[in-house]
Design a protein around this motif. Structure first.
Motif, short mmCIF file in Angstrom:
data_model
loop_
_atom_site.label_atom_id
_atom_site.label_comp_id
_atom_site.label_asym_id
_atom_site.label_seq_id
_atom_site.Cartn_x
_atom_site.Cartn_y
_atom_site.Cartn_z
N SER A 1 0.90 -1.15 -0.33
CA SER A 1 -0.23 -0.37 0.02
C SER A 1 0.60 0.94 -0.22
O SER A 1 1.65 0.91 0.04
N THR A 2 0.46 2.51 -0.52
CA THR A 2 1.13 3.75 -0.53
C THR A 2 0.68 4.24 0.51
O THR A 2 -1.06 4.55 0.56
N VAL A 3 1.20 5.49 1.14
CA VAL A 3 0.56 6.02 2.40
C VAL A 3 0.44 7.91 1.16
O VAL A 3 1.58 8.00 0.54
N TYR A 29 -9.55 2.78 -7.86
CA TYR A 29 -8.38 3.41 -6.62
C TYR A 29 -9.47 2.89 -5.75
O TYR A 29 -10.26 2.66 -5.47
N LEU A 30 -8.34 2.41 -4.34
CA LEU A 30 -8.63 1.49 -3.31
C LEU A 30 -8.48 3.05 -2.39
O LEU A 30 -7.35 2.79 -1.65
N TRP A 31 -9.00 2.82 -1.14
CA TRP A 31 -8.37 3.46 -0.24
C TRP A 31 -9.13 3.11 1.46
O TRP A 31 -10.16 2.76 1.40
N SER A 32 -8.11 3.33 2.38
CA SER A 32 -8.64 3.19 4.18
C SER A 32 -7.81 4.23 4.54
O SER A 32 -7.06 5.16 4.02
N ASN A 43 -9.06 1.12 11.74
CA ASN A 43 -8.99 1.45 10.52
C ASN A 43 -9.92 1.29 9.33
O ASN A 43 -10.76 0.64 10.96
N ILE A 46 -12.22 -0.36 3.75
CA ILE A 46 -11.88 -0.48 2.05
C ILE A 46 -12.89 0.55 1.64
O ILE A 46 -13.58 -0.35 1.17
#
Length: 199
Positions: A1-3, A29-32, A43, A46
């Protein structure tokens, strides 16, 4: 994953936001989000979204009726084309003076769509179309209007017109007619040329 962002010292009850630019078109795109109070971490679920990219090209094609046209048949044709590397569908809508009459949607991946509306009553109609690609970007045509008039006007000679086959005194004649509907023109003709008549 990318911050994509790291915010600190967020006050309780306030909001935090991050802006990310340079995304590719037509990509999902997925994000959380992860939140820490220094000892515990929460958390989020997603989530996902798909970028749209450029809107598709859209145009009317033959044999679509021209704008502001008069037709004497009780049908009208609408043909629409879409230009896009990832076509979705095309929607065509037909209206009359009271509102929307029909909504027709093409199959998926359509690059053209033809609809022939039939058994229409005399009156004014409007139509337009929308093209959507698989990324959700859309484009619209202009709205065109068409008048359907299939009733032939009825013409009748009325008072002050000389009777058929009768004699007319003098060299001036007055011809008076009535028509059964609004007439865009009323043209008087006779077989002779100029003022010669048939003699």
């Amino acid at each position: 994953s990318t911050v994509i962002g790291n915010l600190t010292n967020v006050v309780n009850g306030s909001s935090a936001s991050v802006n990310r630019s340079g995304l590719n078109p037509l990509v999902t795109y997925l994000w959380s989000v992860s939140v820490s109070d220094g000892s515990l971490v929460a958390n989020s679920p997603i989530w996902l979204f798909t970028t749209q990219g450029s809107p598709p090209g859209i145009a009317f094609a033959n044999p679509t009726e021209t704008d502001a046209s008069y037709i004497t048949r009780n049908s009208l044709a609408v043909n629409v084309t879409m230009t896009d590397p990832n076509p979705g569908n095309i929607t065509i809508r037909l209206y009359n003076t009271t509102g929307l009459m029909y909504t027709n949607v093409s199959a998926n991946s359509a690059v053209s769509y033809f609809v022939n509306y039939t058994e229409l009553a005399n009156g004014v109609y409007y139509f337009n179309a929308t093209a959507v690609n698989t990324g959700g970007a859309q484009n619209d045509t202009s709205t065109r209007s068409v008048i359907i008039d299939s009733v032939v006007p009825v013409v009748a000679f009325i008072s002050s017109t000389p009777p058929n086959g009768g004699a007319q005194a003098g060299t001036t004649v007055n011809v008076n007619v009535s028509v059964s509907e609004n007439a865009s023109s009323c043209l008087l003709t006779w077989p002779g040329s100029d003022n010669t008549g048939t003699g």
